[in-house]
Scaffold this motif. Structure first.
Motif, PDB file in Angstrom:
ATOM      1  N   GLY A   1     -23.214  81.170  38.204  1.00 26.41           N
ATOM      2  CA  GLY A   1     -23.801  81.808  39.372  1.00 26.41           C
ATOM      3  C   GLY A   1     -23.000  81.576  40.625  1.00 26.41           C
ATOM      4  O   GLY A   1     -21.817  81.213  40.566  1.00 26.41           O
ATOM      5  N   LEU A   2     -23.662  81.763  41.749  1.00 24.39           N
ATOM      6  CA  LEU A   2     -23.040  81.647  43.067  1.00 24.39           C
ATOM      7  C   LEU A   2     -23.423  80.305  43.693  1.00 24.39           C
ATOM      8  O   LEU A   2     -24.602  79.936  43.702  1.00 24.39           O
ATOM      9  CB  LEU A   2     -23.496  82.790  43.968  1.00 24.39           C
ATOM     10  N   VAL A   3     -22.437  79.619  44.225  1.00 31.59           N
ATOM     11  CA  VAL A   3     -22.684  78.336  44.882  1.00 31.59           C
ATOM     12  C   VAL A   3     -21.756  78.212  46.084  1.00 31.59           C
ATOM     13  O   VAL A   3     -20.649  78.771  46.083  1.00 31.59           O
ATOM     14  CB  VAL A   3     -22.482  77.162  43.888  1.00 31.59           C
ATOM     15  N   GLN A   4     -22.204  77.508  47.091  1.00 32.07           N
ATOM     16  CA  GLN A   4     -21.385  77.326  48.284  1.00 32.07           C
ATOM     17  C   GLN A   4     -20.304  76.284  48.051  1.00 32.07           C
ATOM     18  O   GLN A   4     -20.474  75.383  47.208  1.00 32.07           O
ATOM     19  CB  GLN A   4     -22.268  76.902  49.454  1.00 32.07           C
ATOM     20  N   PRO A   5     -19.214  76.358  48.783  1.00 30.03           N
ATOM     21  CA  PRO A   5     -18.179  75.321  48.677  1.00 30.03           C
ATOM     22  C   PRO A   5     -18.776  73.933  48.920  1.00 30.03           C
ATOM     23  O   PRO A   5     -19.601  73.750  49.829  1.00 30.03           O
ATOM     24  CB  PRO A   5     -17.189  75.707  49.770  1.00 30.03           C
ATOM     25  N   GLY A   6     -18.355  72.994  48.086  1.00 30.80           N
ATOM     26  CA  GLY A   6     -18.898  71.646  48.164  1.00 30.80           C
ATOM     27  C   GLY A   6     -20.152  71.445  47.345  1.00 30.80           C
ATOM     28  O   GLY A   6     -20.623  70.305  47.184  1.00 30.80           O
ATOM     29  N   GLY A   7     -20.691  72.510  46.818  1.00 29.55           N
ATOM     30  CA  GLY A   7     -21.923  72.436  46.042  1.00 29.55           C
ATOM     31  C   GLY A   7     -21.675  72.059  44.592  1.00 29.55           C
ATOM     32  O   GLY A   7     -20.545  71.790  44.180  1.00 29.55           O
ATOM     33  N   SER A   8     -22.766  72.046  43.837  1.00 27.46           N
ATOM     34  CA  SER A   8     -22.717  71.652  42.427  1.00 27.46           C
ATOM     35  C   SER A   8     -23.358  72.719  41.551  1.00 27.46           C
ATOM     36  O   SER A   8     -24.231  73.479  41.998  1.00 27.46           O
ATOM     37  CB  SER A   8     -23.459  70.326  42.224  1.00 27.46           C
ATOM     38  N   LEU A   9     -22.929  72.721  40.311  1.00 29.25           N
ATOM     39  CA  LEU A   9     -23.465  73.663  39.333  1.00 29.25           C
ATOM     40  C   LEU A   9     -23.272  73.038  37.954  1.00 29.25           C
ATOM     41  O   LEU A   9     -22.267  72.353  37.717  1.00 29.25           O
ATOM     42  CB  LEU A   9     -22.716  74.982  39.414  1.00 29.25           C
ATOM     43  N   ARG A  10     -24.226  73.263  37.064  1.00 28.93           N
ATOM     44  CA  ARG A  10     -24.064  72.818  35.680  1.00 28.93           C
ATOM     45  C   ARG A  10     -24.166  74.028  34.768  1.00 28.93           C
ATOM     46  O   ARG A  10     -25.143  74.789  34.834  1.00 28.93           O
ATOM     47  CB  ARG A  10     -25.123  71.788  35.292  1.00 28.93           C
ATOM     48  N   ILE A  11     -23.158  74.188  33.940  1.00 30.06           N
ATOM     49  CA  ILE A  11     -23.182  75.253  32.949  1.00 30.06           C
ATOM     50  C   ILE A  11     -23.355  74.632  31.565  1.00 30.06           C
ATOM     51  O   ILE A  11     -22.948  73.494  31.322  1.00 30.06           O
ATOM     52  CB  ILE A  11     -21.926  76.147  33.022  1.00 30.06           C
ATOM     53  N   SER A  12     -23.990  75.397  30.686  1.00 28.06           N
ATOM     54  CA  SER A  12     -24.318  74.921  29.347  1.00 28.06           C
ATOM     55  C   SER A  12     -23.834  75.910  28.303  1.00 28.06           C
ATOM     56  O   SER A  12     -23.671  77.105  28.590  1.00 28.06           O
ATOM     57  CB  SER A  12     -25.838  74.761  29.208  1.00 28.06           C
ATOM     58  N   CYS A  13     -23.648  75.396  27.104  1.00 25.99           N
ATOM     59  CA  CYS A  13     -23.250  76.247  25.985  1.00 25.99           C
ATOM     60  C   CYS A  13     -23.930  75.722  24.729  1.00 25.99           C
ATOM     61  O   CYS A  13     -23.691  74.582  24.329  1.00 25.99           O
ATOM     62  CB  CYS A  13     -21.743  76.232  25.829  1.00 25.99           C
ATOM     63  N   ALA A  14     -24.753  76.564  24.139  1.00 29.27           N
ATOM     64  CA  ALA A  14     -25.482  76.178  22.936  1.00 29.27           C
ATOM     65  C   ALA A  14     -24.936  76.917  21.729  1.00 29.27           C
ATOM     66  O   ALA A  14     -24.736  78.134  21.766  1.00 29.27           O
ATOM     67  CB  ALA A  14     -26.964  76.499  23.113  1.00 29.27           C
ATOM     68  N   ALA A  15     -24.718  76.160  20.666  1.00 32.59           N
ATOM     69  CA  ALA A  15     -24.212  76.724  19.418  1.00 32.59           C
ATOM     70  C   ALA A  15     -25.351  76.911  18.437  1.00 32.59           C
ATOM     71  O   ALA A  15     -26.276  76.100  18.378  1.00 32.59           O
ATOM     72  CB  ALA A  15     -23.149  75.812  18.819  1.00 32.59           C
ATOM     73  N   SER A  16     -25.266  77.992  17.672  1.00 30.64           N
ATOM     74  CA  SER A  16     -26.278  78.247  16.648  1.00 30.64           C
ATOM     75  C   SER A  16     -25.632  78.982  15.486  1.00 30.64           C
ATOM     76  O   SER A  16     -24.546  79.540  15.617  1.00 30.64           O
ATOM     77  CB  SER A  16     -27.435  79.075  17.223  1.00 30.64           C
ATOM     78  N   GLY A  17     -26.335  78.955  14.342  1.00 27.42           N
ATOM     79  CA  GLY A  17     -25.821  79.654  13.171  1.00 27.42           C
ATOM     80  C   GLY A  17     -25.647  78.723  11.993  1.00 27.42           C
ATOM     81  O   GLY A  17     -26.269  77.673  11.908  1.00 27.42           O
ATOM     82  N   SER A  18     -24.754  79.107  11.105  1.00 30.79           N
ATOM     83  CA  SER A  18     -24.537  78.370   9.860  1.00 30.79           C
ATOM     84  C   SER A  18     -23.562  77.219  10.079  1.00 30.79           C
ATOM     85  O   SER A  18     -22.423  77.244   9.646  1.00 30.79           O
ATOM     86  CB  SER A  18     -24.002  79.316   8.796  1.00 30.79           C
ATOM     87  N   ILE A  19     -24.057  76.198  10.729  1.00 25.64           N
ATOM     88  CA  ILE A  19     -23.227  75.082  11.170  1.00 25.64           C
ATOM     89  C   ILE A  19     -23.474  73.850  10.329  1.00 25.64           C
ATOM     90  O   ILE A  19     -24.608  73.415  10.181  1.00 25.64           O
ATOM     91  CB  ILE A  19     -23.512  74.766  12.654  1.00 25.64           C
ATOM     92  N   PHE A  20     -22.370  73.287   9.821  1.00 27.90           N
ATOM     93  CA  PHE A  20     -22.462  71.990   9.157  1.00 27.90           C
ATOM     94  C   PHE A  20     -22.234  70.883  10.175  1.00 27.90           C
ATOM     95  O   PHE A  20     -22.997  69.933  10.261  1.00 27.90           O
ATOM     96  CB  PHE A  20     -21.443  71.887   8.028  1.00 27.90           C
ATOM     97  N   ARG A  21     -21.160  71.022  10.943  1.00 25.47           N
ATOM     98  CA  ARG A  21     -20.841  70.014  11.947  1.00 25.47           C
ATOM     99  C   ARG A  21     -19.986  70.643  13.044  1.00 25.47           C
ATOM    100  O   ARG A  21     -19.153  71.484  12.783  1.00 25.47           O
ATOM    101  CB  ARG A  21     -20.089  68.841  11.328  1.00 25.47           C
ATOM    102  N   ILE A  22     -20.197  70.192  14.270  1.00 26.22           N
ATOM    103  CA  ILE A  22     -19.356  70.633  15.375  1.00 26.22           C
ATOM    104  C   ILE A  22     -18.419  69.500  15.746  1.00 26.22           C
ATOM    105  O   ILE A  22     -18.853  68.381  16.024  1.00 26.22           O
ATOM    106  CB  ILE A  22     -20.196  71.044  16.597  1.00 26.22           C
ATOM    107  N   HIS A  23     -17.147  69.782  15.758  1.00 25.71           N
ATOM    108  CA  HIS A  23     -16.150  68.780  16.113  1.00 25.71           C
ATOM    109  C   HIS A  23     -15.921  68.836  17.628  1.00 25.71           C
ATOM    110  O   HIS A  23     -16.854  68.656  18.387  1.00 25.71           O
ATOM    111  CB  HIS A  23     -14.893  68.970  15.289  1.00 25.71           C
TER     112      HIS A  23
END
Length: 121
Positions: free
Chosen positions: A10-32
């Motif tokens: 998204g949009l954030v001002q200079p000096g600000g903070s943001l957290r982005i996430s990434c979720a994995a799904s599907g036929s997963i045995f293990r994520i390295h």
């Protein structure tokens, strides 16, 4: 078989903070290893930060001491906490994961669709 879905850009001002996430799904045995890359228009995609399953991290020089990568293996999710954001951090951020799938237990690299981060006043 495997999907990576990013959120939190998204949009954030200079000096600000943001957290982005990434979720994995599907036929997963293990994520390295999991990581975040970014790509500015007309430039190559570059590594921002990476994190192995055992916790070893790697950051590009320009984000050291500002960004922190973390993961929750149970949730199959990787996070990027971005502090002290600068206008030059404005790009699309892509999630990447080396995933060992259930079919044959082979490992492949997968990418998310990207999430836009804009740092502007």
């Amino acid at each position: 078989q495997v999907q990576l879905v990013e959120s939190g850009g998204g949009l954030v001002q200079p000096g600000g903070s943001l957290r982005i996430s990434c979720a994995a799904s599907g036929s997963i045995f293990r994520i390295h290893a999991m990581g975040w890359y970014r790509q500015a228009p007309g430039k190559q995609r570059e590594l921002v930060a990476s994190l192995t399953r055992l916790g070893s991290t790697n950051y590009t020089e320009s984000v050291k001491d500002r960004f922190t990568i973390s993961r929750d293996n149970d949730k199959r999710t990787v996070y990027l906490q971005m502090n002290s954001l600068k206008p030059e951090d404005t790009v699309i951020y892509y999630c990447n994961a080396d995933v060992q799938i259930l079919l044959g237990y082979k490992t492949y690299a997968y990418w998310g669709q990207g999430t836009q981060v804009t740092v502007s006043s």
